[in-house]
Design an enzyme around this catalytic site. Structure first.
Site, short mmCIF file in Angstrom:
data_model
loop_
_atom_site.label_atom_id
_atom_site.label_comp_id
_atom_site.label_asym_id
_atom_site.label_seq_id
_atom_site.Cartn_x
_atom_site.Cartn_y
_atom_site.Cartn_z
CG ASP A 96 -2.16 0.76 1.10
OD1 ASP A 96 -2.28 1.49 0.09
OD2 ASP A 96 -3.03 0.63 1.96
CG ASP A 97 -0.22 4.86 0.47
OD1 ASP A 97 -1.12 4.51 -0.32
OD2 ASP A 97 -0.41 5.70 1.36
CB CYS A 134 -6.64 3.14 -1.44
SG CYS A 134 -6.81 1.42 -1.04
CG HIS A 140 -10.53 1.18 0.27
ND1 HIS A 140 -9.35 1.75 0.68
CD2 HIS A 140 -11.50 1.77 0.97
CE1 HIS A 140 -9.61 2.66 1.60
NE2 HIS A 140 -10.91 2.69 1.80
CG ASP A 178 -2.41 1.16 -3.19
OD1 ASP A 178 -1.31 1.70 -2.95
OD2 ASP A 178 -3.41 1.30 -2.46
CG HIS A 179 -1.62 4.87 -4.98
ND1 HIS A 179 -0.95 5.38 -3.90
CD2 HIS A 179 -2.82 4.44 -4.53
CE1 HIS A 179 -1.73 5.28 -2.84
NE2 HIS A 179 -2.87 4.70 -3.18
#
Ligand SMILES: *[C@@H]1O[C@H](CO)[C@@H](O)[C@H](O)[C@H]1NC(C)=O
Ligand SMILES: *[C@@H]1O[C@H](CO)[C@@H](O)[C@H](O)[C@H]1NC(C)=O
Length: 502
Positions: free
Chosen positions: A27-28, A74, A128, A317-318
């Site tokens: 995540d992130d 997200c 999410h 995710d990004h």
């Protein structure tokens, strides 16, 4: 019956049995990984990232060095990746709406493996959570879903970062430690039938770090001595940046050590240097924490004898801004927010490692996994695919494993919505090509999920040859008229026209 048995044994003997899938998500996590470092790749990677496990996975994978997410937040990003469709099709632009109710009953990646006879187990953060996925999309799994608990870390979690003592983590493992442990147990439980090919498995392991709060085992800080941490070299917003491109990083400011004591996230109101250094250091340590856990699960895969029969997919995710442009978190269309790690190990195909720098997109993962596992091909979606359960707006990248430099997509498409002060909604559409990034912020109809009219609104153009950090918006500047026209044409023609011509 005899014939059937003969067939079955032939399948087993030839090792043609269906491959298992280990499906990692972080995540992130921007591509701040050893595997991405190199002269060929302009970015602000800390030169001594300690990510030996993800680097080892990259070294036996198809590493997609230029993979971009479709929306840098997200749920929209995950929903797009997990359904293989873009945000204007999934109609998920926020953290609340569920594609199955607002867009269509679209098949997800784990659901597709379930429909094809796999045992499918999920752990941690894949969808999410909450409303956005109707609590981790029960339709997608065959096994009970595993969620970790943060109950013993509530106070620490109010801070942007926290180095957790070993005494405490031994007693109360951090959420991702719980997730890794549960995934390892699942691998042990399901490995017997997976190994013989009797029933293949799809095991999803979603880590929550390096998402805020950066909570990690304290010994990881030693990997990043404070004096080795550098400030970003571009602490200012891009010259000529339209205001709409900015996020006020309210997510970071929701933690008690930041809050309003350093302002309200205005343009060019960056945080004090010592805070920036601490946050960057903690972000790197949080990445190393994820890396550690990836290593533990990979070890378990090997211990269970599944390494040679398992596809391993890894993505974040990004991206995430750690002070570049004075910007924090994701929530923008900038390079650092849209660019994220993606790699896939396909046993027997990518074992010696293949790196590609052609453009790929996160919507490509669904058709790629289906192809790598030998499942029926996911067809390309028509313009209106609301009534079609299984199709994709991406393209399988598996062919890149045998020829990573072939002509591929013209660019990668992303978007980000903003509500203006007057209550009007705009959508920033962006395309990244080899040399440029071009963005238009268009008036947007939030009910029809389409831009209103033909106007471009605020426009950004960044010249990645001269300005890889996107420090100067050159839209409407002398010398860029033809380039801007070209980029506008590519953006407006859209992703279908950017697909490789076969
Ligand atoms: C959506 O598709 C799944 C899988 O085919 C099915 O079980 C479910 O009932 C469908 N939901 C709706 C609302 O049609
Ligand atoms: C932010 O700082 C940069 C560099 O000094 C400057 O060019 C830009 O105009 C500033 N932006 C705003 C909105 O003040």
């Amino acid at each position: 019956m005899y014939y059937f048995l003969l067939l079955l044994s032939a399948v087993l003997v030839c090792g043609q049995q269906r491959k298992n899938v280990l499906f990692f998500a972080a995540d992130d996590m921007r591509p701040e990984l050893g595997a991405y470092y190199g002269a060929d790749f302009p970015s602000s990677i800390h030169p001594d990232m300690h990510t030996p496990n993800i680097d080892a996975l990259a070294a036996k994978s198809l590493l997609l060095k230029r993979a971009y997410v479709q929306m840098a937040v997200c749920s929209p990003s995950r929903t797009s990746l997990l359904t293989g469709r873009r945000p204007d099709t999934t109609r998920v632009h926020d953290l609340q709406h569920n594609w199955r109710t607002v867009a269509g009953n679209f098949t997800t990646i784990p659901q597709y493996f379930k429909e094809n006879g796999y045992r499918v187990a999920g752990h941690g953060k894949i969808f999410h959570p909450g409303r956005a996925s109707n609590n981790n999309d029960p339709i997608s799994w065959t096994e009970p879903y595993f969620l970790p608990s943060n109950d013993h870390w509530v106070e620490e979690s109010r801070h942007t970062w926290w180095a957790a003592s070993k005494t405490k983590t031994d007693q109360y493992p951090l959420i991702d430690q719980q997730t890794a442990t549960a995934a390892i147990e699942t691998l042990k439980k399901l490995s017997a039938k997976a190994k013989t090919g009797e029933q293949p498995i799809f095991v999803a392991v979603g880590f929550h770090k390096p998402h805020l709060p950066f909570l990690f085992p304290e010994e990881l800080l030693k990997l990043y001595p404070r004096e080795s941490i550098r400030l970003p070299k571009n602490p200012h917003a891009p010259v000529n940046m339209p205001e709409v491109a900015w996020t006020d990083f309210s997510e970071l400011r929701s933690y008690k050590d930041i809050n309003t004591q350093y302002g309200f996230g205005g343009i060019n109101s960056t945080l004090p240097d010592d805070v920036v250094i601490d946050l960057r250091r903690a972000y790197y340590a949080a990445i190393s924490h994820t890396d550690d856990l990836v290593g533990q699960v990979m070890q378990a895969l090997e211990d269970e004898g599944l390494s040679d029969s398992t596809i391993v997919s890894f993505w974040g995710d990004h991206g995430w801004q750690i002070g570049e442009h004075g910007e924090w978190c994701k929530h923008t269309n900038f390079e650092i927010a849209t660019h994220a790690p993606m790699m896939m190990h396909i046993p027997g195909v990518t074992n010696s490692g293949v790196t590609t720098e052609v453009f790929t997109e996160f919507v490509d993962l669904f058709p790629s996994l289906a192809e790598a596992a030998g499942l029926p091909t996911i067809p390309l979606c028509p313009e209106d695919s609301r009534s079609i359960a299984t199709c994709t707006e991406g393209k399988s990248f598996v062919a890149l494993a045998s020829n990573p430099t072939q002509p591929w997509k013209l660019g990668s498409f992303s978007q980000y919505p903003r509500m203006l002060i007057d209550g009007n909604l705009v959508m920033g559409y962006t395309v990244r090509t080899d040399k440029y990034r071009y963005t238009e912020w268009r008036e947007y109809d939030g009910l029809m999920f389409t831009p209103i009219g033909d106007a471009s609104g605020d426009v950004e153009l960044y010249d990645h040859v001269k300005d890889p950090d996107e420090n100067v918006n050159v839209a409407d500047k002398a010398g860029y008229t033809e380039i801007q026209k070209d980029m506008k044409r590519i953006l407006r023609a859209g992703w279908r026209k950017a697909l490789p011509v076969m």
